[in-house]
Motif scaffolding. Structure first.
Motif, PDB file in Angstrom:
ATOM      1  N   TRP A  23       1.021  -1.073  -0.037  1.00  0.00           N
ATOM      2  CA  TRP A  23       0.007  -0.259  -0.161  1.00  0.00           C
ATOM      3  C   TRP A  23       0.719   1.195  -0.075  1.00  0.00           C
ATOM      4  CZ3 TRP A  23      -0.639   4.235   3.316  1.00  0.00           C
ATOM      5  CH2 TRP A  23      -1.738   5.135   3.062  1.00  0.00           C
ATOM      6  N   LEU A  24       0.508   2.246  -0.691  1.00  0.00           N
ATOM      7  CA  LEU A  24       1.041   3.642  -0.663  1.00  0.00           C
ATOM      8  C   LEU A  24      -0.049   4.509  -0.541  1.00  0.00           C
ATOM      9  CD1 LEU A  24       3.579   3.264  -3.874  1.00  0.00           C
ATOM     10  CD2 LEU A  24       4.173   3.419  -1.425  1.00  0.00           C
ATOM     11  N   PRO A  25       0.387   5.823   0.302  1.00  0.00           N
ATOM     12  CA  PRO A  25      -0.485   6.645   0.137  1.00  0.00           C
ATOM     13  C   PRO A  25      -0.877   7.402  -1.084  1.00  0.00           C
ATOM     14  CG  PRO A  25       1.515   7.177   1.101  1.00  0.00           C
ATOM     15  CD  PRO A  25       1.438   5.778   0.872  1.00  0.00           C
ATOM     16  N   GLY A  26      -2.116   8.142  -1.195  1.00  0.00           N
ATOM     17  CA  GLY A  26      -2.351   8.859  -2.366  1.00  0.00           C
ATOM     18  C   GLY A  26      -2.513  10.294  -1.892  1.00  0.00           C
ATOM     19  N   PHE A  27      -2.745  10.957  -3.032  1.00  0.00           N
ATOM     20  CA  PHE A  27      -2.887  12.617  -2.623  1.00  0.00           C
ATOM     21  C   PHE A  27      -3.965  12.949  -1.696  1.00  0.00           C
ATOM     22  CE2 PHE A  27      -4.245  16.906  -3.542  1.00  0.00           C
ATOM     23  CZ  PHE A  27      -3.349  17.700  -3.267  1.00  0.00           C
ATOM     24  N   VAL A  28      -4.945  12.127  -1.621  1.00  0.00           N
ATOM     25  CA  VAL A  28      -6.387  12.272  -0.609  1.00  0.00           C
ATOM     26  C   VAL A  28      -5.727  12.081   0.685  1.00  0.00           C
ATOM     27  CG1 VAL A  28      -8.598  11.649  -0.011  1.00  0.00           C
ATOM     28  CG2 VAL A  28      -7.966  11.981  -2.345  1.00  0.00           C
ATOM     29  N   ASP A  29      -4.957  11.241   0.897  1.00  0.00           N
ATOM     30  CA  ASP A  29      -4.586  10.625   2.145  1.00  0.00           C
ATOM     31  C   ASP A  29      -3.676  12.088   2.708  1.00  0.00           C
ATOM     32  OD1 ASP A  29      -5.327   7.801   2.280  1.00  0.00           O
ATOM     33  OD2 ASP A  29      -3.877   7.782   0.580  1.00  0.00           O
ATOM     34  N   TYR A  30      -2.896  12.557   1.898  1.00  0.00           N
ATOM     35  CA  TYR A  30      -2.290  13.770   2.437  1.00  0.00           C
ATOM     36  C   TYR A  30      -2.996  14.893   2.614  1.00  0.00           C
ATOM     37  CZ  TYR A  30       1.927  10.882   1.164  1.00  0.00           C
ATOM     38  OH  TYR A  30       2.975  10.087   0.831  1.00  0.00           O
ATOM     39  N   VAL A  31      -4.145  14.993   1.773  1.00  0.00           N
ATOM     40  CA  VAL A  31      -5.076  16.186   2.240  1.00  0.00           C
ATOM     41  C   VAL A  31      -5.624  15.831   3.621  1.00  0.00           C
ATOM     42  CG1 VAL A  31      -7.208  17.023   1.383  1.00  0.00           C
ATOM     43  CG2 VAL A  31      -5.496  16.698   0.009  1.00  0.00           C
ATOM     44  N   PHE A  32      -6.179  14.626   3.719  1.00  0.00           N
ATOM     45  CA  PHE A  32      -6.759  14.324   5.122  1.00  0.00           C
ATOM     46  C   PHE A  32      -5.700  14.635   6.172  1.00  0.00           C
ATOM     47  CE2 PHE A  32      -7.504  11.345   8.553  1.00  0.00           C
ATOM     48  CZ  PHE A  32      -8.841  11.626   8.788  1.00  0.00           C
ATOM     49  N   LEU A  33      -4.326  14.223   5.805  1.00  0.00           N
ATOM     50  CA  LEU A  33      -3.422  14.512   6.927  1.00  0.00           C
ATOM     51  C   LEU A  33      -3.226  15.996   7.411  1.00  0.00           C
ATOM     52  CD1 LEU A  33      -0.841  13.891   8.721  1.00  0.00           C
ATOM     53  CD2 LEU A  33       0.537  13.730   6.563  1.00  0.00           C
ATOM     54  N   ALA A  34      -3.040  16.759   6.216  1.00  0.00           N
ATOM     55  CA  ALA A  34      -3.130  18.215   6.561  1.00  0.00           C
ATOM     56  C   ALA A  34      -4.145  18.766   7.100  1.00  0.00           C
ATOM     57  CB  ALA A  34      -2.825  18.732   4.850  1.00  0.00           C
TER      58      ALA A  34
END
Length: 233
Positions: free
Chosen positions: A176-187
């Motif tokens: 598994w690799l994080p996608g852009f949406v995962d980083y938006v949620f993190l931010a």
């Protein structure tokens, strides 16, 4: 080809990132008070000037990736994608500087006592806060594990963030690799909680980025938004 399959799987992430920059440009044009360095159109113009060629270059590399079959073709694509990443980092840096500048000008206007009305302050504070979330999502996405351009082309660097999926003993999530949406949620969660929630920073640069985002978010909410509410009441 299997080692490069992730390029096709994550192709949408690049367009989500480009769309995120477009959202920021629209937000900058909607700022009500005079909170920009130079003319109001300067920041959107600079970002658009970088976004258009970046989008064209992204489309070209993705088209070439679909046709690539030899190692030398993948190396050529990888070198070009690294150049795109550097240009994207410059664009993200420009956005960050402009957004911090807007926050500085808004705080200075508040302290000087000649800021706009409460409603406009709330709108501009929300604008700056949303831009802050998006721009740090771009920073997280473009720096984690060496950045998306190297994904599938070189051996993955050490992770900057520990996502929950990476801690599960599940064979389906092994690659598994994080996608852009995962980083938006993190931010988003970092900007609202002012601290890590489900995703933990591992590297010094990840910790510094999260600290910077939380500080900007706290300043925007605690000082600007609170003052605007006081004006309204």
């Amino acid at each position: 080809m299997s080692q490069h399959a992730v390029i096709h799987h994550r192709a949408l992430d690049f367009w989500l990132a480009r769309a995120a920059v477009l959202v920021i440009i629209c937000l900058q044009l909607l700022v009500i008070n005079d909170l920009s360095f130079g003319p109001r159109w300067l920041a959107p113009a600079l970002e658009t000037a970088l976004l258009v060629p970046l989008s064209v270059a992204t489309a070209w590399t993705q088209a070439e990736a679909r046709k690539a079959a030899q190692d030398h073709q993948w190396r050529s694509i990888g070198e070009f994608r690294v150049l795109i990443r550097r240009a994207a980092l410059v664009m993200t840096g420009v956005i960050s500087i402009m957004n911090c500048g807007s926050l500085f000008l808004l705080v200075r206007a508040l302290l000087a006592g000649h800021a706009g009305g409460g409603t406009t302050l709330l709108v501009d504070a929300l604008n700056i806060w949303v831009t802050n979330v998006i721009v740090f999502a771009l920073w997280f996405w473009s720096t984690d594990r060496g950045g998306p351009p190297t994904c599938g082309l070189v051996k993955r660097a050490q992770s900057d963030f520990l996502f929950p999926q990476m801690t599960l003993n599940d064979s389906d999530l092994r690659n598994w690799l994080p996608g852009f949406v995962d980083y938006v949620f993190l931010a988003f969660t970092n900007a609202t909680a002012f601290s890590p929630t489900d995703t933990m920073p591992l590297s010094p640069r990840a910790k510094l980025l999260m600290m910077a985002e939380a500080m900007i978010s706290l300043l925007t909410i605690a000082l600007v938004a609170a003052r605007a509410v006081n004006i309204l009441t």
